[in-house]
Scaffold this active site. Structure first.
Site: not given
Ligand code: ZN
Length: 286
Positions: A2-3, A61, A115, A267
């Site tokens: 999540p950002e 965050k 997770r 990335r």
């Protein structure tokens, strides 16, 4: 992951749900999400009981739920952490890990995490600013955030502009998605050297980051894998509004050139090859 807009969406959902309510009991259904509380799950449950929540807060965050006594419950959302508010006794969704009951008998706060990279921990004296968050820079939504000061510090760095945007000690809350979107809006290549970027351009990038995250926030955050949902259980949906992130091969909404995906810091960086040209001279590739 999540950002900022996703985390802020969760925070806003929690404000009416927990503020001013007193905990009457805690059930830890799986020990892993409370692993940071070293005395163990039973101690965690007992330590929370009887406390009253103040208004949930956030920086970047990081999300924390202050107590009126000055301590706080720090929430690490990790990859897949969520909060839900449900009636006590309502069926549990899969992967529900922690239940928090209140003395008013109303909605139960539930922490759900598939997770389990995330979790909950008690932060002594953390109500104002948890020690775990103190090293994080202000985010663009903080009332004390000063874009000019951030630009001045950014231009003293010897790095590329996207790396600087991701540096949580320069400015917090900007992740991969919103960095790419902000750079596209400001027509800036991700590898542009921070030392030589004009002040006005750097300011444009920083303000674009705030703008793109504000837009995401207004739409309820970005969701890619359906793991993220807000406290009421509905998914955010901002992905269709992204200009370049995840849009490899699709036309740039501004000029129509196919968006490129390039390796960056293990990335990817997404950019328009025409609007965000490769910088001449010094640059910092991934
Ligand atoms: Zn373009």
């Amino acid at each position: 992951m999540p950002e900022l807009p996703e985390v802020e969406t969760v925070r806003r959902g929690l404000v009416p749900g927990v503020t001013g309510r007193t905990i009457s009991g805690v059930a830890v259904l799986h020990p892993r999400p409370v692993r940071r509380h070293l005395p163990g799950p039973d101690h965690f449950a007992a330590a929370l009981t009887g406390r009253t929540f103040a208004e949930p807060r956030r920086r970047g965050k990081y999300l924390w739920l202050p107590f009126t006594d000055g301590d706080a419950l720090l929430a690490h959302l990790g990859m897949s952490g969520q909060f839900r508010l449900d009636q006590p006794g309502a069926p549990l969704v899969p992967n529900t890990r922690v239940l928090v009951d209140f003395d008013d008998g109303g909605q139960q706060l539930r922490f759900v995490d598939q997770r389990m990279f995330g979790g909950l921990s008690l932060s002594p004296d953390g109500a104002e600013l948890p020690a775990e968050v103190a090293h994080i820079a202000l985010d663009p939504f903080d009332p004390e955030f000063d874009p000019h000061e951030v630009v001045a510090r950014l231009r003293r760095k010897r790095t590329g502009v996207k790396r600087a945007l991701l540096d949580q000690q320069l400015v917090s809350g900007i992740g991969n998605i919103y960095a790419d979107e902000a750079l596209w809006r400001a027509r800036t290549h991700y590898a542009r050297a921070t030392a030589t970027i004009p002040t006005a351009r750097a300011l444009e990038v920083v303000l674009a980051a705030r703008e793109v995250m504000a837009t995401a926030l207004a739409r309820g955050g970005t969701s890619f894998d359906a793991l993220y949902v807000d406290v009421n259980g509905s998914s955010g949906y901002f992905d269709r509004s992204l200009a370049v992130y995840g849009q490899e091969g699709r036309p740039c909404p501004r000029c129509g050139s196919p968006v490129r995906r390039e390796p960056f810091m293990n990335r990817s960086a997404f950019r328009c090859p025409r609007c965000q040209r490769t910088p001449h001279g010094s640059s910092y590739a991934g």
